[in-house]
Design a protein around this motif. Structure first.
Motif, PDB file in Angstrom:
ATOM      1  N   UNK A 430      28.108  23.439 -15.162  1.00 50.81           N
ATOM      2  CA  UNK A 430      26.773  23.090 -15.660  1.00 50.81           C
ATOM      3  C   UNK A 430      25.724  24.068 -15.151  1.00 50.81           C
ATOM      4  N   UNK A 431      25.821  24.422 -13.868  1.00 52.12           N
ATOM      5  CA  UNK A 431      24.864  25.355 -13.280  1.00 52.12           C
ATOM      6  C   UNK A 431      24.957  26.723 -13.948  1.00 52.12           C
ATOM      7  N   UNK A 432      26.172  27.208 -14.176  1.00 55.52           N
ATOM      8  CA  UNK A 432      26.360  28.512 -14.815  1.00 55.52           C
ATOM      9  C   UNK A 432      25.826  28.512 -16.247  1.00 55.52           C
ATOM     10  N   UNK A 433      26.064  27.416 -16.964  1.00 54.52           N
ATOM     11  CA  UNK A 433      25.552  27.317 -18.334  1.00 54.52           C
ATOM     12  C   UNK A 433      24.027  27.375 -18.344  1.00 54.52           C
ATOM     13  N   UNK A 434      23.400  26.670 -17.410  1.00 53.53           N
ATOM     14  CA  UNK A 434      21.939  26.681 -17.340  1.00 53.53           C
ATOM     15  C   UNK A 434      21.410  28.064 -16.961  1.00 53.53           C
ATOM     16  N   UNK A 435      22.111  28.759 -16.065  1.00 51.68           N
ATOM     17  CA  UNK A 435      21.696  30.119 -15.690  1.00 51.68           C
ATOM     18  C   UNK A 435      21.741  31.035 -16.909  1.00 51.68           C
ATOM     19  N   UNK A 436      22.834  30.962 -17.671  1.00 54.79           N
ATOM     20  CA  UNK A 436      22.963  31.799 -18.878  1.00 54.79           C
ATOM     21  C   UNK A 436      21.871  31.445 -19.881  1.00 54.79           C
ATOM     22  N   UNK A 437      21.658  30.155 -20.109  1.00 57.11           N
ATOM     23  CA  UNK A 437      20.629  29.727 -21.059  1.00 57.11           C
ATOM     24  C   UNK A 437      19.234  30.157 -20.615  1.00 57.11           C
ATOM     25  N   UNK A 438      19.020  30.219 -19.303  1.00 57.07           N
ATOM     26  CA  UNK A 438      17.700  30.630 -18.816  1.00 57.07           C
ATOM     27  C   UNK A 438      17.393  32.078 -19.190  1.00 57.07           C
ATOM     28  N   UNK A 439      18.428  32.928 -19.244  1.00 57.24           N
ATOM     29  CA  UNK A 439      18.214  34.325 -19.644  1.00 57.24           C
ATOM     30  C   UNK A 439      17.880  34.402 -21.136  1.00 57.24           C
ATOM     31  N   UNK A 440      18.598  33.630 -21.961  1.00 59.20           N
ATOM     32  CA  UNK A 440      18.283  33.606 -23.391  1.00 59.20           C
ATOM     33  C   UNK A 440      16.899  33.020 -23.622  1.00 59.20           C
ATOM     34  N   UNK A 441      16.580  31.983 -22.855  1.00 58.31           N
ATOM     35  CA  UNK A 441      15.263  31.361 -22.973  1.00 58.31           C
ATOM     36  C   UNK A 441      14.170  32.350 -22.583  1.00 58.31           C
ATOM     37  N   UNK A 442      14.432  33.134 -21.502  1.00 61.29           N
ATOM     38  CA  UNK A 442      13.448  34.103 -21.038  1.00 61.29           C
ATOM     39  C   UNK A 442      13.148  35.151 -22.100  1.00 61.29           C
ATOM     40  N   UNK A 443      14.201  35.655 -22.762  1.00 61.47           N
ATOM     41  CA  UNK A 443      14.003  36.650 -23.818  1.00 61.47           C
ATOM     42  C   UNK A 443      13.227  36.055 -24.986  1.00 61.47           C
ATOM     43  N   UNK A 444      13.586  34.792 -25.340  1.00 63.58           N
ATOM     44  CA  UNK A 444      12.895  34.129 -26.451  1.00 63.58           C
ATOM     45  C   UNK A 444      11.434  33.915 -26.118  1.00 63.58           C
ATOM     46  N   UNK A 445      11.147  33.552 -24.854  1.00 60.90           N
ATOM     47  CA  UNK A 445       9.763  33.281 -24.430  1.00 60.90           C
ATOM     48  C   UNK A 445       8.931  34.562 -24.451  1.00 60.90           C
ATOM     49  N   UNK A 446       9.541  35.666 -23.970  1.00 62.16           N
ATOM     50  CA  UNK A 446       8.842  36.950 -23.984  1.00 62.16           C
ATOM     51  C   UNK A 446       8.537  37.381 -25.418  1.00 62.16           C
ATOM     52  N   UNK A 447       9.545  37.187 -26.319  1.00 64.52           N
ATOM     53  CA  UNK A 447       9.357  37.554 -27.724  1.00 64.52           C
ATOM     54  C   UNK A 447       8.240  36.722 -28.353  1.00 64.52           C
ATOM     55  N   UNK A 448       8.232  35.417 -28.066  1.00 63.06           N
ATOM     56  CA  UNK A 448       7.208  34.535 -28.630  1.00 63.06           C
ATOM     57  C   UNK A 448       5.830  34.905 -28.116  1.00 63.06           C
ATOM     58  N   UNK A 449       5.743  35.231 -26.818  1.00 60.40           N
ATOM     59  CA  UNK A 449       4.461  35.607 -26.215  1.00 60.40           C
ATOM     60  C   UNK A 449       3.931  36.893 -26.829  1.00 60.40           C
ATOM     61  N   UNK A 450       4.808  37.891 -26.995  1.00 64.37           N
ATOM     62  CA  UNK A 450       4.388  39.166 -27.585  1.00 64.37           C
ATOM     63  C   UNK A 450       3.961  38.991 -29.032  1.00 64.37           C
TER      64      UNK A 450
END
Length: 461
Positions: A430-450
């Motif tokens: 579960x922890x590893x899945x959340x870590x991986x998802x956090x990276x995808x989320x981070x990219x999506x958040x940066x894209x949305x912000x830009x």
């Protein structure tokens, strides 16, 4: 959307918050989980609860200090402020998963207590009925939830006090019973440390699960009136009362009946009263235990729905989870939580014999990770306070570092314990899945912000 549909109401009084925290900690962990800790460590589990209580106090003090330094910030907000989006994403969703599992365990325990009177009714059906009742309660205004939880928690606290008084009366012969030399139960049957020091430390996982819920104070702080004034006393009172309510009953159970005679079929509390032959006492105690675990499940749904709401506010959960009803209840968060709880109850249909034991080990891991996150956030934020709070952790940073190191050592120890293979695999996965998802989320958040920035720039031109 209307403005009042984006905010939670400050409807909780100090007495509500005090009892909400107690309700989260006094549930399956003591009433049913105590049989597991006694099986693992015997009477020496008392020291496990004491050490765990010391760590709990440090974590709660760190949380209270940060909440005073940053008013209207709950646990998830504070971790977001300390470490940003990615860590907040991981910890927030981990905390939500933790409370989903805890709530499922409490509801399954409620079903098992109902089976004391309805032995032929399936566990999953009784647990499902309990889930419907608890979800319905959480749909009301928070002040009604707080008032109901106050009385829910009050019943089990009074029951524990009565159990302690009655238990010591039986041990010391004030009340006649069939017990002979009960004090010898502490030293016979393998002694006070029947499984050695390692057995004492092996019980930490269930103890951490049991103490988990104390941080509900940090979740409820944004809905509490005068939180800056009352928070320190609430924290001190909750921690000491819970330690007392765990250690004294364990002492009584070990004195009245041999620790190796405690089974997992019924609560040790029910077993103790059944063994003494007091008429109707086992039925009364079983009713109290049912009330207690329903109270803890009630707190669980509160915690999960508010966690989803605060994550949506921080932008690390879908915005539709920020929607509230007209009375200020996070309705979409409650609905999402309810669906997941229904799935958890379905596990009782698949594996009715093992499901509670399996699920109880997993929150122990997640609670330790959350507490490490709280302590780490305090280490990060303490030098950045703009206004110094009047309540602080003493001997900082040594006490906080001690808690982090202790929790880390316990966590690693249980990962290496072959008896915790299933819990370790599920927790780490579960922890590893959340870590991986956090990276995808981070990219999506940066894209949305830009994208938003570019649109605003074009609009300005």
């Amino acid at each position: 959307m209307k403005k009042n549909q984006q905010n939670l109401q400050k409807g909780l009084l100090p007495r509500h918050v005090q009892f909400i925290a107690l309700a989260g900690m006094i549930g399956t962990g003591i009433f049913k989980g105590s049989s597991d800790t006694l099986h693992i460590a015997g009477p020496s589990v008392i020291f496990t609860y004491l050490i765990g209580g010391l760590i709990l106090f440090i974590v709660m003090a760190a949380l209270g200090e940060m909440a005073l330094a940053h008013p209207n910030h709950n646990v998830q907000h504070l971790i977001h402020k300390a470490f940003g989006d990615r860590v907040s994403f991981i910890v927030g969703w981990l905390y939500w998963i933790n409370w989903i599992l805890v709530t499922v365990v409490e509801l399954l325990a409620a079903g098992s207590f109902l089976q004391f009177w309805l032995p032929d009714t399936p566990l999953w059906l009784l647990s499902f009925i309990c889930a419907i009742v608890i979800v319905g309660i959480n749909l009301f205004q928070v002040k009604y939830y707080g008032e109901l939880e106050f009385w829910f928690a009050g019943i089990k606290i009074l029951a524990l006090i009565a159990f302690i008084l009655l238990g010591f009366s039986l041990l010391f012969g004030i009340i006649p019973s069939g017990l002979h030399h009960p004090i010898s139960n502490y030293t016979n049957h393998g002694g006070f440390f029947p499984n050695g020091i390692s057995g004492m430390f092996s019980a930490f996982l269930v103890v951490m699960f049991s103490y988990g819920g104390a941080e509900l104070i940090g979740v409820a702080v944004t809905e509490t009136k005068d939180s800056e004034r009352v928070l320190p006393s609430i924290i001190k009172g909750a921690v000491w009362r819970v330690i007392i309510f765990y250690i004294l009953p364990i002492l009584i159970i070990c004195g009245i009946m041999p620790w190796d005679k405690v089974t997992g079929a019924d609560s040790p509390f029910v077993q103790v009263f059944g063994a003494t032959g007091l008429p109707g006492a086992a039925h009364i105690m079983n009713f109290v235990l049912l009330t207690a675990v329903l109270s803890a499940a009630n707190s669980g749904i509160y915690a999960t729905s508010r966690t989803l709401f605060s994550m949506a506010q921080s932008g690390i959960a879908p915005k539709w989870l920020e929607k509230t009803s007209k009375n200020g209840t996070p309705i979409t968060g409650i609905m999402m939580t309810s669906i997941c709880i229904a799935a958890g109850v379905y596990l009782a249909y698949l594996t009715p014999g093992q499901v509670i034991g399996y699920l109880m080990t997993i929150p122990g891991f997640t609670v330790m990770l959350l507490w490490i996150g709280i302590c780490a956030a305090q280490l990060k934020l303490r030098p950045l306070y703009q206004d110094q709070p009047h309540f602080k952790v003493k001997w900082f940073p040594f006490t906080t570092i001690f808690a982090v190191v202790s929790l880390g050592a316990i966590f690693i120890g249980f990962l290496l314990n072959p008896n915790n293979v299933i819990g370790s695999i599920v927790s780490i996965s579960t922890l590893l899945i959340l870590v991986v998802l956090s990276f995808f989320y981070g990219k999506k958040r940066i894209h949305t912000t830009n994208l938003s920035f570019n649109q605003n720039k074009e609009s300005a031109i």
